[in-house]
Write an enzyme that holds these catalytic residues in place. Sequence first.
Site, PDB file in Angstrom:
ATOM      1  CB  SER A 206      -0.981  -0.189   1.191  1.00 36.23           C
ATOM      2  OG  SER A 206      -2.032   1.012   0.846  1.00 36.23           O
ATOM      3  CG  ASP A 331      -5.275  -4.195  -3.896  1.00 35.68           C
ATOM      4  OD1 ASP A 331      -5.281  -4.240  -2.571  1.00 35.68           O
ATOM      5  OD2 ASP A 331      -4.184  -4.269  -4.508  1.00 35.68           O
ATOM      6  CG  HIS A 450      -5.662  -2.220   0.101  1.00 32.34           C
ATOM      7  ND1 HIS A 450      -4.556  -2.396  -0.874  1.00 32.34           N
ATOM      8  CD2 HIS A 450      -5.164  -1.476   0.979  1.00 32.34           C
ATOM      9  CE1 HIS A 450      -3.837  -1.506  -0.454  1.00 32.34           C
ATOM     10  NE2 HIS A 450      -4.204  -0.757   0.800  1.00 32.34           N
TER      11      HIS A 450
END
Length: 548
Positions: A206, A331, A450
């Site tokens: 991320s 995601d 995610h």
Amino acid sequence: MVTLGILVAVVVLLETLGEVRTEGGLVKGKNIRLGFRRTMDIFKGIPFADIPGRFEKPKPHPGWDGTLRATEYAKRCLQLNLIQNDVRGSEDCLYLNIWVPHGRVVSNNLPVMVWIFGGGFLAGGSMGANFLDNYLYDGQEIADRGNVIVVTFGYRVGTLGFLSTGDSGLPGNFGLWDQHTAIAWVNRNIQAFGGDPNNVTIFGESAGGAGVSFQTISPHNKGLINRAISQSGTAICPWAVNRNPRKFAEEVALKVNCPTDDRMAACLKMTDPVALTMAGDLNLSGSPDKPIVFNLKLSPTIDGDFLPDEPHNLFHNAAEIDYIAGVNDMDGHLFTGLDVPSVNSQLVDTTIEEVRSLLASYTREKGPVGADHAYSTYTSTWGTKPSRETVKKTVVDIGTDFIFLVPTQTALYLHASHATTGRTYSFLFSEPNRLGGVITPFPSWMGADHADDLQYVFGKPFTTPLGYWPRHRDVSRYMISYWTNFAKTGDPNIGDLSVPVPWPRFTSEGHRYLDISHKTDHNSVGHRMRLRYVHFWTTELRHNLNQI
């Protein structure tokens, strides 16, 4: 018997580093036994820089007398808590942790893997989330299974890490400078821990994946990084760069009673750090017409120093760095589930208006024409009566493409086209979310959300086996094998650990990638990942990417 006892004692002695001399002084960690003739030295809380000055680059640590007992994680950097009503952490937070595996003798010249945590540049710590004493970013499984040294570290986040006035008064990117300083410390000191300073891999997820990307393209890291892995984040992502930082800086200044003229930076530097951190709260509630991704305003800036130019113009700096980048297949669910809550409802349909509104927000630079084109692109396979599931999954695809997948593919294209000796690899992580179909708000059709990849990279199916099925241990084994082989050789297929299928390189012609899940086999190699949508966003709406 006496001779045998002495021999055993010597073997035990050889399997620990004991006190290690660093540039700051002596450190001693904790040694644990992992099995027959297998031990590990764990160091927690080694300072890699001094307590940072407010809105200043990190400074060298002055050192210490005696031996530093490095057995406890240091505090996280000062940051807002999850619900943004209080703070946690400390300004004294630039510390790192090291896991060093040993076999019959003390390790020497091991590859080094340096982790950069994610958290939207707003939150996070070197140890990650924890349940009791089980920390997410515990490096033990990777280090033990892959026979590599693992390093994790803290860096400034939120207001203190990324607030910027857009000029030299307060240029921002202090968190990126912290990352750079940790990497440089590893380069200078890791040999004393049995590591190879000429074989350093940085990896992150991320905002940490974007941090990895920023570190590879910054001219300040020349020669410090050999390989890099970006999971669900690159410097090309639309949330990774703030091109109008002064606007948010003025909002913060007003909250802490500072002027917004040329005195602003000086006033902010003198303001209480807790007040500054509290003033950096963000609106993290979204809607189709105001997606949450547009609210991530505390992010890196083009400062003319760490980032001297737009990210896409800096990939020549990564020409000699081997690079893996990829995303999770859903995601975007974490974001679109907040922007369009009906996505997660088993009772409420997601409407066509919601789909159109979300696309209009993402294509705002192109106006109604762009929105119409986007809608026709994403609904072309719907038919006349799309199912409820089809519409909901399309919303997740839209978010995944815009926020993560297309920018990551763009970064891969840029790396491959500028690479000299650097190799390039692309992946899609598609292991279904473990809660899909079990409890709300996770629909039965959920893929990998995610951050779903983190538990597998850090070997949680092995450390907490009762929480996983055998297939989850397969996924974890595959990822640790690919990741640590890559750290050793620059090729995820070549190393000490076997892999389920060869992972082909991503080239400017082939665009091949590997789909990673418990089903990974020879059918998992694909090419031109979601090409139609990558082409749509990068060619027909290319000005939209990186415009937040």
